[in-house]
Design an enzyme around this catalytic site. Structure first.
Site, PDB file in Angstrom:
ATOM      1  N   ARG A  36       0.769  -1.391   0.159  1.00 17.70           N
ATOM      2  CA  ARG A  36       0.215   0.053   0.214  1.00 17.70           C
ATOM      3  C   ARG A  36       0.725   1.261  -0.014  1.00 17.70           C
ATOM      4  NH1 ARG A  36      -2.380  -3.387   4.176  1.00 17.70           N
ATOM      5  NH2 ARG A  36      -4.366  -4.091   3.579  1.00 17.70           N
ATOM      6  N   ILE A  37       1.730   1.346   1.025  1.00 13.81           N
ATOM      7  CA  ILE A  37       2.541   2.667   1.175  1.00 13.81           C
ATOM      8  C   ILE A  37       3.505   2.613   0.114  1.00 13.81           C
ATOM      9  CG2 ILE A  37       4.317   3.637   2.525  1.00 13.81           C
ATOM     10  CD1 ILE A  37       3.077   2.203   4.987  1.00 13.81           C
ATOM     11  N   ASP A  93      10.091  -6.676  -4.873  1.00  9.00           N
ATOM     12  CA  ASP A  93       9.387  -7.245  -3.838  1.00  9.00           C
ATOM     13  C   ASP A  93       9.127  -8.733  -4.111  1.00  9.00           C
ATOM     14  OD1 ASP A  93       6.917  -7.819  -2.325  1.00  9.00           O
ATOM     15  OD2 ASP A  93       6.561  -5.489  -2.474  1.00  9.00           O
ATOM     16  N   ALA A 130      11.524   4.861   6.087  1.00 16.15           N
ATOM     17  CA  ALA A 130      10.573   5.123   6.953  1.00 16.15           C
ATOM     18  C   ALA A 130       9.795   4.084   7.426  1.00 16.15           C
ATOM     19  CB  ALA A 130       9.589   6.213   6.393  1.00 16.15           C
ATOM     20  N   GLU A 136      15.616   2.863  19.117  1.00 14.96           N
ATOM     21  CA  GLU A 136      14.919   4.005  19.346  1.00 14.96           C
ATOM     22  C   GLU A 136      14.090   3.907  20.398  1.00 14.96           C
ATOM     23  OE1 GLU A 136      10.721   3.505  16.694  1.00 14.96           O
ATOM     24  OE2 GLU A 136      12.582   4.501  15.756  1.00 14.96           O
ATOM     25  N   ASP A 156      13.607   7.659   9.723  1.00 18.31           N
ATOM     26  CA  ASP A 156      12.370   7.968  10.316  1.00 18.31           C
ATOM     27  C   ASP A 156      12.494   7.008  11.523  1.00 18.31           C
ATOM     28  OD1 ASP A 156      10.100   9.793  11.225  1.00 18.31           O
ATOM     29  OD2 ASP A 156       9.030   7.877  10.526  1.00 18.31           O
ATOM     30  N   ARG A 182      11.121   0.035   9.337  1.00 17.44           N
ATOM     31  CA  ARG A 182      11.447  -0.334  10.663  1.00 17.44           C
ATOM     32  C   ARG A 182      12.905  -0.143  10.796  1.00 17.44           C
ATOM     33  NH1 ARG A 182       6.752  -0.113  13.077  1.00 17.44           N
ATOM     34  NH2 ARG A 182       7.476  -1.498  14.405  1.00 17.44           N
ATOM     35  N   HIS A 194      10.318   8.663  14.279  1.00 16.40           N
ATOM     36  CA  HIS A 194       9.120   7.820  13.904  1.00 16.40           C
ATOM     37  C   HIS A 194       7.825   8.528  13.707  1.00 16.40           C
ATOM     38  CE1 HIS A 194       8.655   2.990  14.053  1.00 16.40           C
ATOM     39  NE2 HIS A 194       7.886   3.789  13.397  1.00 16.40           N
ATOM     40  N   PRO A 232       7.773  -4.818   6.231  1.00 17.33           N
ATOM     41  CA  PRO A 232       7.711  -4.800   7.467  1.00 17.33           C
ATOM     42  C   PRO A 232       9.136  -5.602   8.002  1.00 17.33           C
ATOM     43  CG  PRO A 232       6.600  -6.432   6.334  1.00 17.33           C
ATOM     44  CD  PRO A 232       6.863  -5.412   5.446  1.00 17.33           C
TER      45      PRO A 232
END
Length: 291
Positions: free
Chosen positions: A115-116, A135, A193, A224, A219, A195, A256, A167
């Site tokens: 999606r992103i 992918d 942006a 973190e 990000d 993980r 994040h 992910p």
């Protein structure tokens, strides 16, 4: 105190110990409703063994992260952090260190085209960039504007910019490491942006020091958790790696917050609560991640 409740709705960032699942089960809890897409902070198997269902919100606002990623590409290309620093010091000169490239001249790789990733592709296509995807599960709706590369090493070597949209799994932990960086195009840019633990941060710094990477936007940072989302103003940061990321001119670090828009936060809260209500009503929402 919590024994009268059936579930928890959390914005969890840190891992939790296995004994917590056992205690929650003893106290009558049936669910943890995570207010994010990522669920790598949970031990899904231990939760399942203790009859704790874990749900997430897989699609709260893909636009929020995609827009942030595109903005990060532009900020890296245009040396925004360095320019802002120079202006703060009243340095208004022009030199090669702030000379930029245009997006339309570049080949940009999208690692993960869900999606992103799909929205990131569509936005960058509007700038005229050449786009390559990698992918394991190809997105057929992108075939008209994206070329998939089947070989990961070829993908790395072909891109001026790589933006990560996948992910965190056991298989891609520290996917970007010293070996990976040597296979990337010299002077390329990395955007993460996704993980933090997908990138080995110490190896990233080495790649920046050697100019193998020109810059990066992070990000997420693999260590973190003690810091995000807390205010450390006038407090020591006992993490020299994070401190270096913050200080470097060739690194844009943000805590994040790629997802952090009004739309996304609303959808996260409502999505988690919808999952809670469904389970309370004896239903099985599609957002359960540990059936």
């Amino acid at each position: 105190m919590l024994k009268t409740f059936d579930g928890l709705s959390l914005q969890q960032t840190m891992g939790i110990s296995n004994d917590i699942y056992i205690q929650l089960s003893k106290d009558g809890f049936r669910q943890i409703a995570q207010r994010s897409a990522g669920i790598d902070m949970y031990n899904l198997d231990i939760a399942k063994e203790n009859n704790i269902l874990i749900t997430n919100v897989p699609a709260y606002s893909p636009n929020s992260v995609a827009e942030f990623a595109v903005g990060s590409v532009l900020n890296c290309l245009r040396h925004t952090k360095l320019i802002n620093k120079r202006v703060t010091n009243h340095n208004f000169s022009w030199d090669k260190s702030i000379l930029s490239k245009e997006v339309r001249e570049l080949t940009i790789g999208i690692l993960g085209t869900g999606r992103i990733g799909q929205l990131t592709v569509e936005m960058l296509k509007g700038f005229g960039a050449t786009l390559i995807g990698y992918d394991l599960y190809k997105n057929k709706s992108l075939e008209a504007i994206l070329t998939y590369e089947d070989n990961f090493n070829t993908f790395l070597a072909s891109c001026d910019v790589i933006s990560i949209h996948m992910p965190l799994t056991e298989e891609n932990y520290h996917l970007f490491n010293e070996e990976t960086f040597t296979k990337m195009k010299p002077g390329s840019i990395l955007i993460n942006a996704s993980r933090g633990a997908i990138v080995n941060t110490n190896d990233l710094i080495k790649a920046l020091d050697s100019n193998q990477l020109a810059s990066c936007a992070l990000d997420t940072y693999e260590n973190e958790m003690p810091f995000v989302t807390k205010d450390f103003n006038n407090k020591p940061i006992n993490d020299p790696v994070l401190e270096e990321l913050i200080q470097r001119d060739d690194v844009i670090y943000t805590p994040h917050i790629a997802f952090y828009t009004e739309t996304a936060v609303t959808n996260l809260v409502s999505g988690a609560l919808d999952s809670c209500l469904a389970i309370l009503n004896g239903e099985r929402p599609q957002t359960i991640v540990n059936l």
